[in-house]
Motif scaffolding. Sequence first.
Motif, short mmCIF file in Angstrom:
data_model
loop_
_atom_site.label_atom_id
_atom_site.label_comp_id
_atom_site.label_asym_id
_atom_site.label_seq_id
_atom_site.Cartn_x
_atom_site.Cartn_y
_atom_site.Cartn_z
N ALA A 1 7.24 -0.86 -1.53
CA ALA A 1 7.34 0.59 -1.36
C ALA A 1 8.60 1.03 -0.64
O ALA A 1 9.02 2.19 -0.77
CB ALA A 1 6.11 1.10 -0.61
N TRP A 2 9.22 0.14 0.13
CA TRP A 2 10.42 0.54 0.86
C TRP A 2 11.58 0.90 -0.07
O TRP A 2 12.57 1.50 0.38
CB TRP A 2 10.85 -0.54 1.86
N LYS A 3 11.46 0.55 -1.33
CA LYS A 3 12.50 0.92 -2.29
C LYS A 3 12.45 2.40 -2.68
O LYS A 3 13.43 2.95 -3.18
CB LYS A 3 12.40 0.04 -3.54
N THR A 4 11.29 3.01 -2.49
CA THR A 4 11.12 4.41 -2.91
C THR A 4 10.66 5.33 -1.77
O THR A 4 10.49 6.53 -1.99
CB THR A 4 10.10 4.50 -4.05
N ARG A 5 10.43 4.78 -0.59
CA ARG A 5 9.98 5.58 0.55
C ARG A 5 10.99 5.45 1.69
O ARG A 5 11.56 4.38 1.90
CB ARG A 5 8.61 5.10 1.07
N PRO A 6 11.21 6.52 2.46
CA PRO A 6 12.06 6.38 3.65
C PRO A 6 11.38 5.46 4.66
O PRO A 6 10.15 5.41 4.74
CB PRO A 6 12.16 7.82 4.17
N SER A 7 12.18 4.73 5.41
CA SER A 7 11.59 3.78 6.35
C SER A 7 12.34 3.76 7.67
O SER A 7 13.52 4.14 7.75
CB SER A 7 11.56 2.37 5.75
N TRP A 8 11.61 3.33 8.69
CA TRP A 8 12.13 3.17 10.04
C TRP A 8 11.79 1.75 10.49
O TRP A 8 10.74 1.21 10.12
CB TRP A 8 11.50 4.20 10.98
N VAL B 1 1.52 8.43 0.85
CA VAL B 1 2.42 7.85 1.85
C VAL B 1 3.78 8.53 1.80
O VAL B 1 4.48 8.50 0.78
CB VAL B 1 2.57 6.33 1.65
N ALA B 2 4.15 9.14 2.94
CA ALA B 2 5.43 9.84 3.03
C ALA B 2 6.53 8.98 3.62
O ALA B 2 7.71 9.21 3.36
CB ALA B 2 5.27 11.11 3.87
N GLY B 3 6.16 7.99 4.41
CA GLY B 3 7.16 7.15 5.05
C GLY B 3 6.54 5.89 5.62
O GLY B 3 5.32 5.80 5.80
N LEU B 4 7.40 4.92 5.90
CA LEU B 4 6.97 3.61 6.39
C LEU B 4 7.68 3.31 7.71
O LEU B 4 8.88 3.56 7.84
CB LEU B 4 7.31 2.52 5.38
N VAL B 5 6.92 2.74 8.65
CA VAL B 5 7.52 2.31 9.93
C VAL B 5 7.19 0.84 10.12
O VAL B 5 6.02 0.45 10.12
CB VAL B 5 6.99 3.13 11.12
N VAL C 1 0.83 -1.21 0.00
CA VAL C 1 0.00 0.00 0.00
C VAL C 1 0.86 1.26 0.00
O VAL C 1 0.43 2.32 -0.47
CB VAL C 1 -0.95 -0.01 1.22
N GLY C 2 2.08 1.15 0.48
CA GLY C 2 2.95 2.31 0.61
C GLY C 2 3.33 3.01 -0.67
O GLY C 2 3.91 4.09 -0.65
N ASN C 3 3.01 2.40 -1.81
CA ASN C 3 3.29 3.06 -3.09
C ASN C 3 2.30 4.18 -3.40
O ASN C 3 2.50 4.94 -4.34
CB ASN C 3 3.25 2.03 -4.22
N ASP C 4 1.25 4.29 -2.61
CA ASP C 4 0.28 5.37 -2.80
C ASP C 4 0.95 6.73 -2.62
O ASP C 4 1.81 6.90 -1.75
CB ASP C 4 -0.86 5.20 -1.79
#
Length: 253
Positions: free
Chosen positions: A189-196, A107-111, A101-104
Amino acid sequence: MKLKKVVLAVSMLVAIAGGTAQAQAQPVKNIVLVHGAFVGGAGWRAVYDRLTHDGYNVTLVQEPLTSFAQDVAATRRVLDRQNGPVILVGHSYGGAIISEVGNDNKVAGLVYIAAHVPENGETEADNGKKIPNSAHPFVKSSDGYLSIAPEYYHADFAADLPAAQADFEAHAQMPTNAAVFTANIPHPAWKTRPSWYMVAKADKIISPDLERLYAKRAHSHTVEIAGASHSVYQSHPDEVARLIEQAAQHALP
């Protein structure tokens, strides 16, 4: 007179640039929490309370755990209601959901909280075989749903929660379709979004070494919590909320 106009114009440009930078530096205010397998959204309550106290707009997803597609749809349904950028947070199997879903664009970031973070071509089930956990095998029903035997729930899933709480959750757990653990995510999505990422160092459901592999591969900002079970989102709500707030404050450029 011309000099004054030039100075005024420069001052306005500086003010506009400063305002734009200030706007960009504003933290993300929308947080969406996605639970994992065998549990429901209520387990996020302590994290929810801390984040809302700090001024965040927090929404919980209650995915049905009947198929990966339906769990993704339930999460998108909540995401669509958000006004503005969002931090997506996933625990356990919820990590796979937010990776899809994070490719939307919202979505600014993933945790990821003690979560699976599969690559294209991988499945949670296969990764769990490559780096095995230390829990007892799941119980499988005749219609293909998995659960944790109540007598093992405390030790395997929630060792750092009170025994009475773990016992209640063992008998309130949501059986999960085994097929969700074989889903493939073509464009994580973690390939294109910052993550924690939060590693639970005493996790028996997902090996801490697998969690570290996931975090390193995704270039996640990583913290490790000593003594934390797979239920780290319940047993360490302060640390979890703090990590989510870090993401909210730093996800946007």
